[in-house]
Design an enzyme around this catalytic site. Structure first.
Site, PDB file in Angstrom:
ATOM      1  N   TYR A 152     -60.306  70.721 -69.773  1.00 20.69           N
ATOM      2  CA  TYR A 152     -60.227  70.762 -71.024  1.00 20.69           C
ATOM      3  C   TYR A 152     -61.448  70.293 -72.001  1.00 20.69           C
ATOM      4  O   TYR A 152     -61.726  70.903 -72.994  1.00 20.69           O
ATOM      5  CB  TYR A 152     -58.917  70.507 -71.528  1.00 20.69           C
ATOM      6  CG  TYR A 152     -57.774  71.725 -71.146  1.00 20.69           C
ATOM      7  CD1 TYR A 152     -57.654  72.709 -71.836  1.00 20.69           C
ATOM      8  CD2 TYR A 152     -56.844  71.329 -70.042  1.00 20.69           C
ATOM      9  CE1 TYR A 152     -56.782  73.601 -71.342  1.00 20.69           C
ATOM     10  CE2 TYR A 152     -56.082  72.200 -69.625  1.00 20.69           C
ATOM     11  CZ  TYR A 152     -55.904  73.533 -70.159  1.00 20.69           C
ATOM     12  OH  TYR A 152     -55.269  74.359 -69.783  1.00 20.69           O
ATOM     13  N   HIS A 184     -50.257  79.216 -78.789  1.00 25.49           N
ATOM     14  CA  HIS A 184     -50.563  78.336 -77.553  1.00 25.49           C
ATOM     15  C   HIS A 184     -51.272  77.170 -77.572  1.00 25.49           C
ATOM     16  O   HIS A 184     -51.842  76.490 -76.555  1.00 25.49           O
ATOM     17  CB  HIS A 184     -51.312  79.343 -76.498  1.00 25.49           C
ATOM     18  CG  HIS A 184     -50.682  80.319 -75.926  1.00 25.49           C
ATOM     19  ND1 HIS A 184     -51.183  81.385 -75.348  1.00 25.49           N
ATOM     20  CD2 HIS A 184     -49.220  80.536 -75.810  1.00 25.49           C
ATOM     21  CE1 HIS A 184     -50.265  82.179 -75.000  1.00 25.49           C
ATOM     22  NE2 HIS A 184     -49.002  81.807 -75.283  1.00 25.49           N
ATOM     23  N   THR A 212     -55.851  91.353 -75.939  1.00 26.30           N
ATOM     24  CA  THR A 212     -54.884  90.645 -74.919  1.00 26.30           C
ATOM     25  C   THR A 212     -54.468  91.609 -73.872  1.00 26.30           C
ATOM     26  O   THR A 212     -54.295  92.863 -74.179  1.00 26.30           O
ATOM     27  CB  THR A 212     -53.926  90.060 -75.783  1.00 26.30           C
ATOM     28  OG1 THR A 212     -53.012  89.467 -74.713  1.00 26.30           O
ATOM     29  CG2 THR A 212     -53.170  90.901 -76.690  1.00 26.30           C
ATOM     30  N   ASN A 230     -58.244  97.273 -77.791  1.00 27.54           N
ATOM     31  CA  ASN A 230     -58.637  96.585 -76.585  1.00 27.54           C
ATOM     32  C   ASN A 230     -59.608  97.102 -75.613  1.00 27.54           C
ATOM     33  O   ASN A 230     -59.818  98.525 -75.724  1.00 27.54           O
ATOM     34  CB  ASN A 230     -57.382  96.402 -75.690  1.00 27.54           C
ATOM     35  CG  ASN A 230     -57.172  94.900 -74.844  1.00 27.54           C
ATOM     36  OD1 ASN A 230     -57.160  93.857 -75.493  1.00 27.54           O
ATOM     37  ND2 ASN A 230     -57.087  94.926 -73.721  1.00 27.54           N
ATOM     38  N   LEU A 231     -60.491  96.430 -74.993  1.00 25.31           N
ATOM     39  CA  LEU A 231     -61.379  96.836 -73.930  1.00 25.31           C
ATOM     40  C   LEU A 231     -60.834  97.670 -73.032  1.00 25.31           C
ATOM     41  O   LEU A 231     -61.337  99.162 -72.636  1.00 25.31           O
ATOM     42  CB  LEU A 231     -62.314  95.904 -73.341  1.00 25.31           C
ATOM     43  CG  LEU A 231     -63.654  96.144 -72.734  1.00 25.31           C
ATOM     44  CD1 LEU A 231     -64.679  97.026 -73.860  1.00 25.31           C
ATOM     45  CD2 LEU A 231     -64.458  94.935 -72.577  1.00 25.31           C
ATOM     46  N   ALA A 291     -63.688  94.449 -79.655  1.00 26.30           N
ATOM     47  CA  ALA A 291     -63.194  94.326 -81.050  1.00 26.30           C
ATOM     48  C   ALA A 291     -64.145  93.940 -82.040  1.00 26.30           C
ATOM     49  O   ALA A 291     -64.186  94.498 -83.307  1.00 26.30           O
ATOM     50  CB  ALA A 291     -62.461  93.078 -80.837  1.00 26.30           C
TER      51      ALA A 291
HETATM   52  P1  OAD Z   1     -56.687  88.004 -70.766  1.00 23.67           P
HETATM   53  O1  OAD Z   1     -57.986  87.398 -70.132  1.00 23.67           O
HETATM   54  O2  OAD Z   1     -55.652  88.225 -69.849  1.00 23.67           O
HETATM   55  O3  OAD Z   1     -56.808  89.452 -71.329  1.00 23.67           O
HETATM   56  C1  OAD Z   1     -58.028  89.550 -72.191  1.00 23.67           C
HETATM   57  C2  OAD Z   1     -58.275  91.105 -72.554  1.00 23.67           C
HETATM   58  O4  OAD Z   1     -58.942  91.448 -73.603  1.00 23.67           O
HETATM   59  C3  OAD Z   1     -58.303  92.139 -71.528  1.00 23.67           C
HETATM   60  O5  OAD Z   1     -57.402  93.216 -71.563  1.00 23.67           O
HETATM   61  C4  OAD Z   1     -59.828  92.862 -71.673  1.00 23.67           C
HETATM   62  O6  OAD Z   1     -59.821  94.107 -71.382  1.00 23.67           O
HETATM   63  C5  OAD Z   1     -59.789  92.565 -73.202  1.00 23.67           C
HETATM   64  N1  OAD Z   1     -61.215  92.396 -73.532  1.00 23.67           N
HETATM   65  C6  OAD Z   1     -62.259  91.765 -73.013  1.00 23.67           C
HETATM   66  N2  OAD Z   1     -63.246  91.713 -74.052  1.00 23.67           N
HETATM   67  C7  OAD Z   1     -62.964  92.456 -75.039  1.00 23.67           C
HETATM   68  C8  OAD Z   1     -63.641  92.915 -76.312  1.00 23.67           C
HETATM   69  N3  OAD Z   1     -64.935  92.641 -76.523  1.00 23.67           N
HETATM   70  N4  OAD Z   1     -62.794  93.463 -77.353  1.00 23.67           N
HETATM   71  C9  OAD Z   1     -61.471  93.708 -77.186  1.00 23.67           C
HETATM   72  N5  OAD Z   1     -60.837  93.297 -75.912  1.00 23.67           N
HETATM   73  C10 OAD Z   1     -61.577  92.627 -74.948  1.00 23.67           C
HETATM   74  O7  OAD Z   1     -56.432  87.146 -71.950  1.00 23.67           O
HETATM   75  P2  OAD Z   1     -55.013  86.927 -72.959  1.00 23.67           P
HETATM   76  O8  OAD Z   1     -54.374  88.242 -72.883  1.00 23.67           O
HETATM   77  O9  OAD Z   1     -55.352  86.239 -74.120  1.00 23.67           O
HETATM   78  O10 OAD Z   1     -52.334  81.057 -72.125  1.00 23.67           O
HETATM   79  O11 OAD Z   1     -54.119  85.873 -72.150  1.00 23.67           O
HETATM   80  C11 OAD Z   1     -53.103  85.349 -72.581  1.00 23.67           C
HETATM   81  C12 OAD Z   1     -52.816  84.028 -72.301  1.00 23.67           C
HETATM   82  O12 OAD Z   1     -52.873  83.911 -70.843  1.00 23.67           O
HETATM   83  C13 OAD Z   1     -53.746  82.859 -72.873  1.00 23.67           C
HETATM   84  O13 OAD Z   1     -53.478  82.646 -74.136  1.00 23.67           O
HETATM   85  C14 OAD Z   1     -53.598  81.758 -71.969  1.00 23.67           C
HETATM   86  C15 OAD Z   1     -53.424  82.656 -70.477  1.00 23.67           C
HETATM   87  O14 OAD Z   1     -52.808  81.749 -69.504  1.00 23.67           O
HETATM   88  C16 OAD Z   1     -52.163  79.784 -72.217  1.00 23.67           C
HETATM   89  O15 OAD Z   1     -53.431  79.142 -71.974  1.00 23.67           O
HETATM   90  C17 OAD Z   1     -51.107  79.216 -72.587  1.00 23.67           C
END
Ligand code: OAD
Length: 237
Positions: free
Chosen positions: A59, A111, A180, A205-206, A223
């Site tokens: 971290y 989070h 996400t 989303n991408l 985005a």
């Molecule tokens: P992920 O890494 O699971 O997903 C990221 C998403 O963003 C994917 O679906 C990509 O397609 C999309 N993406 C990537 N680049 C992009 C862009 N330029 N514009 C739009 N979309 C894009 O991340 P999260 O869904 O945020 O929790 O993950 C959720 C949680 O899982 C996090 O908060 C974390 C992790 O465990 C904790 O740390 C508690």
């Protein structure tokens, strides 16, 4: 969608994708590892108890990275939208500080936040981002000398401010999810709460996320490219 007015109540949920264009890696790479670590080792209370130094270093690296990254046009577009609307809430799963630095005010970090550290004994929370707070040595609480841990919600821990989130979701007219994968609960269930209460739902989303079929609209792309134009269209009408 063309029907946003100043009175439209909007709730936004963001994830790692919105910070990708600022240079912060998303979580779910194809190898299932998070920056070369297993999630169980660095994002669970068990991992922290087993090897606090490893988790701390992990971290601290993310905290130092905050000094090298900047908000991108997607973060800024959400500030423009917030400034235009009377009723707005931004919920982020991200632990970086880019929404706040862009100027978002109505903001919930469900989070946790990399900038903050929390005492394991007295729960005192402080923003600690000076140079001497960013090294490899574990730090002590300034109030009780207990051990400080990252103020991050790890797997199996409850997300923050869920009551406020639930309240906003149940009252919103439009719910927009950005960047996400829809893999982590309860964030992935917010869509269903908003939809059940009658909100129009949009996903930007991408890649199509897990729950893409439940959205009223899906806009595929980056985005930082999509949001600025979309928000300008909404607020200039
Ligand atoms: P992920 O890494 O699971 O997903 C990221 C998403 O963003 C994917 O679906 C990509 O397609 C999309 N993406 C990537 N680049 C992009 C862009 N330029 N514009 C739009 N979309 C894009 O991340 P999260 O869904 O945020 O929790 O993950 C959720 C949680 O899982 C996090 O908060 C974390 C992790 O465990 C904790 O740390 C508690």
């Amino acid at each position: 969608m063309n029907m946003i007015t100043k009175g439209t109540r909007i709730v936004i949920l963001t994830g790692a994708g919105i910070s990708a264009e600022s240079g912060i890696q998303t979580f779910r790479a194809s190898d299932g590892l998070w920056e070369n670590h297993r999630v169980e080792d660095v994002a669970t209370p068990q991992g922290w108890n087993a090897n606090p130094q490893l988790v701390w270093s992990f971290y601290q690296q993310r905290r130092r990275q905050l000094l090298d990254v900047e908000p991108n046009p997607a973060h800024t577009a959400l500030v423009d939208l917030e400034n235009y609307l009377d009723n707005f809430l931004l919920i982020t799963q991200n632990v970086d500080n880019l929404h706040g630095r862009a100027g978002s005010k109505q903001l919930i970090h469900m989070h946790g936040e990399l900038e903050k550290l929390r005492c394991e004994q007295c729960n005192h929370i402080e923003i600690m981002m000076d140079r001497d707070h960013l090294g490899e040595e574990l730090l002590q609480c300034t109030k009780c000398e207990g051990r400080l841990r990252p103020h991050i919600v790890w797997f199996s821990e409850p997300p923050l401010q869920l009551l406020e989130i639930d309240d906003a979701l149940s009252k919103c007219d439009v719910f927009i999810v950005i960047g996400t994968s829809g893999n982590v609960t309860p964030a992935s269930t917010f869509l269903h709460i908003a939809k059940f209460e009658g909100a129009h739902t949009i996903c930007i989303n991408l890649d199509p996320p897990e729950n893409v079929y439940f959205f009223d609209e899906f806009i595929q792309g980056k985005a930082g490219e999509i949001l600025p134009a979309l928000v300008q269209r909404w607020i200039e009408k």
